[in-house]
Design a protein around this motif. Structure first.
Motif, mmCIF file in Angstrom:
data_model
loop_
_atom_site.group_PDB
_atom_site.id
_atom_site.type_symbol
_atom_site.label_atom_id
_atom_site.label_comp_id
_atom_site.label_asym_id
_atom_site.label_seq_id
_atom_site.Cartn_x
_atom_site.Cartn_y
_atom_site.Cartn_z
ATOM 1 N N PRO A 26 0.792 -1.245 0.000
ATOM 2 C CA PRO A 26 0.000 0.000 0.000
ATOM 3 C C PRO A 26 0.819 1.287 0.000
ATOM 4 C CG PRO A 26 -1.004 -1.609 1.444
ATOM 5 C CD PRO A 26 0.309 -2.202 0.988
ATOM 6 N N SER A 27 1.906 1.353 0.742
ATOM 7 C CA SER A 27 2.683 2.599 0.780
ATOM 8 C C SER A 27 3.345 2.872 -0.573
ATOM 9 C CB SER A 27 3.733 2.548 1.887
ATOM 10 O OG SER A 27 4.617 1.461 1.673
ATOM 11 N N ALA A 28 3.912 1.847 -1.196
ATOM 12 C CA ALA A 28 4.527 2.017 -2.519
ATOM 13 C C ALA A 28 3.455 2.287 -3.566
ATOM 14 C CB ALA A 28 5.333 0.779 -2.889
ATOM 15 N N ARG A 29 2.295 1.659 -3.422
ATOM 16 C CA ARG A 29 1.189 1.857 -4.361
ATOM 17 C C ARG A 29 0.783 3.318 -4.409
ATOM 18 N NH1 ARG A 29 -3.501 -1.507 -2.588
ATOM 19 N NH2 ARG A 29 -1.989 -3.124 -3.041
ATOM 20 N N ARG A 30 0.732 3.950 -3.248
ATOM 21 C CA ARG A 30 0.335 5.366 -3.215
ATOM 22 C C ARG A 30 1.293 6.231 -4.044
ATOM 23 N NH1 ARG A 30 -3.927 7.020 -1.099
ATOM 24 N NH2 ARG A 30 -4.996 5.889 0.523
ATOM 25 N N GLY A 31 2.578 5.932 -3.994
ATOM 26 C CA GLY A 31 3.552 6.690 -4.778
ATOM 27 C C GLY A 31 3.370 6.490 -6.270
ATOM 28 N N VAL A 32 3.154 5.251 -6.677
ATOM 29 C CA VAL A 32 2.942 4.954 -8.099
ATOM 30 C C VAL A 32 1.652 5.616 -8.577
ATOM 31 C CG1 VAL A 32 2.382 3.090 -9.718
ATOM 32 C CG2 VAL A 32 4.273 2.826 -8.108
ATOM 33 N N VAL A 33 0.616 5.526 -7.768
ATOM 34 C CA VAL A 33 -0.665 6.127 -8.152
ATOM 35 C C VAL A 33 -0.558 7.641 -8.191
ATOM 36 C CG1 VAL A 33 -3.054 6.442 -7.404
ATOM 37 C CG2 VAL A 33 -2.057 4.154 -7.460
ATOM 38 N N ALA A 34 0.181 8.224 -7.272
ATOM 39 C CA ALA A 34 0.362 9.683 -7.292
ATOM 40 C C ALA A 34 1.054 10.120 -8.577
ATOM 41 C CB ALA A 34 1.154 10.135 -6.069
ATOM 42 N N GLU A 35 2.051 9.353 -9.009
ATOM 43 C CA GLU A 35 2.729 9.666 -10.278
ATOM 44 C C GLU A 35 1.761 9.541 -11.445
ATOM 45 O OE1 GLU A 35 6.503 8.246 -13.045
ATOM 46 O OE2 GLU A 35 5.934 7.013 -11.326
ATOM 47 N N ALA A 36 0.996 8.465 -11.479
ATOM 48 C CA ALA A 36 0.024 8.265 -12.556
ATOM 49 C C ALA A 36 -1.009 9.379 -12.569
ATOM 50 C CB ALA A 36 -0.656 6.905 -12.403
ATOM 51 N N ARG A 37 -1.510 9.730 -11.397
ATOM 52 C CA ARG A 37 -2.527 10.788 -11.315
ATOM 53 C C ARG A 37 -1.995 12.116 -11.830
ATOM 54 N NH1 ARG A 37 -4.989 10.077 -5.394
ATOM 55 N NH2 ARG A 37 -4.660 12.312 -5.461
ATOM 56 N N ARG A 38 -0.752 12.414 -11.513
ATOM 57 C CA ARG A 38 -0.158 13.682 -11.973
ATOM 58 C C ARG A 38 -0.223 13.782 -13.499
ATOM 59 N NH1 ARG A 38 4.306 13.151 -9.466
ATOM 60 N NH2 ARG A 38 5.600 12.354 -11.152
ATOM 61 N N TYR A 39 0.149 12.699 -14.168
ATOM 62 C CA TYR A 39 0.123 12.705 -15.637
ATOM 63 C C TYR A 39 -1.303 12.687 -16.176
ATOM 64 C CZ TYR A 39 5.102 11.790 -15.273
ATOM 65 O OH TYR A 39 6.436 11.874 -14.977
ATOM 66 N N LEU A 40 -2.140 11.850 -15.611
ATOM 67 C CA LEU A 40 -3.509 11.709 -16.122
ATOM 68 C C LEU A 40 -4.335 12.967 -15.872
ATOM 69 C CD1 LEU A 40 -4.065 8.017 -15.077
ATOM 70 C CD2 LEU A 40 -3.754 8.888 -17.413
ATOM 71 N N GLU A 41 -4.119 13.626 -14.743
ATOM 72 C CA GLU A 41 -4.827 14.886 -14.482
ATOM 73 C C GLU A 41 -4.395 15.961 -15.472
ATOM 74 O OE1 GLU A 41 -4.051 15.538 -10.334
ATOM 75 O OE2 GLU A 41 -5.674 14.179 -9.728
ATOM 76 N N ALA A 42 -3.120 15.983 -15.823
ATOM 77 C CA ALA A 42 -2.631 16.960 -16.809
ATOM 78 C C ALA A 42 -3.277 16.704 -18.172
ATOM 79 C CB ALA A 42 -1.108 16.900 -16.915
ATOM 80 N N VAL A 43 -3.369 15.435 -18.562
ATOM 81 C CA VAL A 43 -3.998 15.100 -19.845
ATOM 82 C C VAL A 43 -5.479 15.446 -19.807
ATOM 83 C CG1 VAL A 43 -4.573 13.228 -21.441
ATOM 84 C CG2 VAL A 43 -2.305 13.325 -20.404
#
Length: 163
Positions: free
Chosen positions: A63-80
């Motif tokens: 879960p802790s590592a997942r949050r980091g990966v998801v935060a990175e994904a969200r940053r890109y997807l929110e920009a798109v």
């Protein structure tokens, strides 16, 4: 590494080829390299975010590592999503990112936006039904123990039922 600054296309297409072959790590690296060559490359942003959440990468992590990966994904997807608000796939992938960290209300918002733009994907309806079930809004009058026993196919059918 970038072939030429500002020319991300070869790197992006390398990522797409790796992704099509199921080679997730090289695909992620190619998308990151494409963004290094052209930080504004919307396609590389989308595919990097999508690959991080939709190819099962986030679900395999603690879960802790997942949050980091998801935060990175969200940053890109929110920009798109901000740059291309009519791009249903970006809203869908962002919904998956929120689902990966059990943020069901945000996932619902994103998935409903995706479905408003394109309601033809069975997968999108399935994930929307999962979100509604997690929010206990698919069958709001049923006790929790019954909700847990319902089959996902029934939840999917209920999510696409016409009023």
């Amino acid at each position: 590494a970038a072939l030429m600054p500002g020319h991300s296309e070869p790197l992006f297409f390398s990522g797409r080829a790796h992704l099509a072959l199921g080679m997730i790590d090289p695909a992620l690296q190619a998308f990151r390299d494409a963004l290094a060559a052209d930080p504004g490359d919307q396609e590389a942003m989308y595919y990097l975010g999508y690959t991080l959440v939709a190819e099962g990468r986030a679900e395999q992590l603690e879960p802790s590592a997942r949050r980091g990966v998801v935060a990175e994904a969200r940053r890109y997807l929110e920009a798109v999503g901000a740059a291309q608000p009519a791009r249903a796939e970006a809203h869908y992938a962002l919904g998956l990112a929120y689902l990966a960290v059990n943020e069901h209300a945000e996932a619902r918002r994103c998935l409903e936006r995706a479905l408003a733009l394109n309601s033809t994907s069975a997968d999108w309806h399935y994930y929307h039904a999962r979100t509604l079930a997690a929010l206990s809004q698919l069958f709001p009058r049923l006790p929790g123990w019954i909700l847990r026993r319902l089959h996902l196919r029934e939840m999917y059918r209920a999510s696409v039922r016409l009023p």
